[in-house]
Design a protein around this motif. Structure first.
Motif, PDB file in Angstrom:
ATOM      1  N   ASN A  36      12.593  16.120  28.262  1.00 55.02           N
ATOM      2  CA  ASN A  36      12.038  16.609  29.521  1.00 55.02           C
ATOM      3  C   ASN A  36      11.134  17.807  29.273  1.00 55.02           C
ATOM      4  O   ASN A  36      11.316  18.551  28.303  1.00 55.02           O
ATOM      5  N   ALA A  37      10.173  17.983  30.170  1.00 58.15           N
ATOM      6  CA  ALA A  37       9.232  19.093  30.029  1.00 58.15           C
ATOM      7  C   ALA A  37       8.767  19.554  31.398  1.00 58.15           C
ATOM      8  O   ALA A  37       8.766  18.780  32.359  1.00 58.15           O
ATOM      9  N   ARG A  38       8.366  20.789  31.463  1.00 60.53           N
ATOM     10  CA  ARG A  38       7.771  21.333  32.676  1.00 60.53           C
ATOM     11  C   ARG A  38       6.267  21.106  32.632  1.00 60.53           C
ATOM     12  O   ARG A  38       5.683  20.817  31.600  1.00 60.53           O
ATOM     13  N   PHE A  39       5.656  21.272  33.792  1.00 59.64           N
ATOM     14  CA  PHE A  39       4.231  21.013  33.965  1.00 59.64           C
ATOM     15  C   PHE A  39       3.391  21.788  32.946  1.00 59.64           C
ATOM     16  O   PHE A  39       2.530  21.216  32.273  1.00 59.64           O
ATOM     17  N   ASN A  40       3.610  23.105  32.858  1.00 58.99           N
ATOM     18  CA  ASN A  40       2.780  23.921  31.962  1.00 58.99           C
ATOM     19  C   ASN A  40       2.955  23.543  30.500  1.00 58.99           C
ATOM     20  O   ASN A  40       1.999  23.584  29.723  1.00 58.99           O
ATOM     21  N   SER A  55      -1.448  16.494  37.201  1.00 56.64           N
ATOM     22  CA  SER A  55      -0.704  16.328  38.449  1.00 56.64           C
ATOM     23  C   SER A  55      -0.823  14.895  38.978  1.00 56.64           C
ATOM     24  O   SER A  55       0.170  14.270  39.349  1.00 56.64           O
ATOM     25  N   ARG A  69      10.956  13.344  38.600  1.00 55.78           N
ATOM     26  CA  ARG A  69      10.621  14.748  38.867  1.00 55.78           C
ATOM     27  C   ARG A  69      11.871  15.405  39.430  1.00 55.78           C
ATOM     28  O   ARG A  69      12.415  14.957  40.439  1.00 55.78           O
ATOM     29  N   VAL A  71      13.509  19.020  40.757  1.00 54.57           N
ATOM     30  CA  VAL A  71      13.297  20.407  41.166  1.00 54.57           C
ATOM     31  C   VAL A  71      14.570  21.177  40.854  1.00 54.57           C
ATOM     32  O   VAL A  71      15.660  20.799  41.290  1.00 54.57           O
ATOM     33  N   GLN A  78      11.635  25.638  39.815  1.00 57.61           N
ATOM     34  CA  GLN A  78      11.036  25.057  38.626  1.00 57.61           C
ATOM     35  C   GLN A  78      11.114  23.536  38.753  1.00 57.61           C
ATOM     36  O   GLN A  78      12.046  23.007  39.352  1.00 57.61           O
ATOM     37  N   VAL A  79      10.127  22.876  38.182  1.00 53.88           N
ATOM     38  CA  VAL A  79      10.075  21.418  38.227  1.00 53.88           C
ATOM     39  C   VAL A  79      10.100  20.899  36.800  1.00 53.88           C
ATOM     40  O   VAL A  79       9.363  21.372  35.943  1.00 53.88           O
ATOM     41  N   ASP A  80      10.962  19.940  36.582  1.00 58.12           N
ATOM     42  CA  ASP A  80      11.150  19.335  35.278  1.00 58.12           C
ATOM     43  C   ASP A  80      10.766  17.862  35.380  1.00 58.12           C
ATOM     44  O   ASP A  80      11.096  17.205  36.364  1.00 58.12           O
ATOM     45  N   TYR A  81      10.065  17.342  34.375  1.00 59.81           N
ATOM     46  CA  TYR A  81       9.679  15.933  34.338  1.00 59.81           C
ATOM     47  C   TYR A  81      10.352  15.264  33.149  1.00 59.81           C
ATOM     48  O   TYR A  81      10.444  15.854  32.066  1.00 59.81           O
TER      49      TYR A  81
END
Length: 123
Positions: A36-40, A55, A69, A71, A78-81
């Motif tokens: 998993n990873a965050r947007f940045n 996005s 996704r 939250v 924070q949002v994790d994908y």
């Protein structure tokens, strides 16, 4: 909001290739296969993708059930994908293609150079 595809194809191959054939989806899936990873974090490792395109790509992958996704309820949120089970199954197929590309890229580049040189001589 993610724009719906203008066309839903009856052909499964065409429908799936519509998603994985775009410029960024495969790279995002390959990166999320590591965890998993965050947007940045995704933005930093998927070279050349703009924040807007990342996005849009994530929303399309989420819509297709390939990415989840999550939250995280902290301040600020924070949002994790991450890949879903369906996304992981697609990664297994894409991973084989990625491995093939890594092994054969030098030969392909050599072929391109030879072809381009022959075209320059003929011109």
């Amino acid at each position: 909001m993610c724009a719906k595809r203008a066309q839903n194809y009856d052909c499964p191959v065409r429908d799936v290739l519509d998603r994985v054939g775009d410029a960024w989806s495969v790279l995002v899936i390959l990166e999320l296969s590591k965890g998993n990873a965050r947007f940045n974090a995704l933005s930093r490792v998927v070279g050349g993708i703009s924040p807007r395109m990342l996005s849009v790509t994530l929303r399309h992958l989420e819509r297709d059930g390939l990415v989840a996704r999550t939250v995280i309820d902290v301040k600020p949120p924070q949002v994790d994908y991450g890949l879903t089970e369906l996304g992981r199954s697609l990664y297994r197929a894409i991973g084989a293609l990625s491995h093939w590309a890594e092994q054969h890229q030098p030969a392909i580049r050599e072929s391109r150079t030879a072809f381009d040189s022959a075209q320059d001589v003929a011109a």
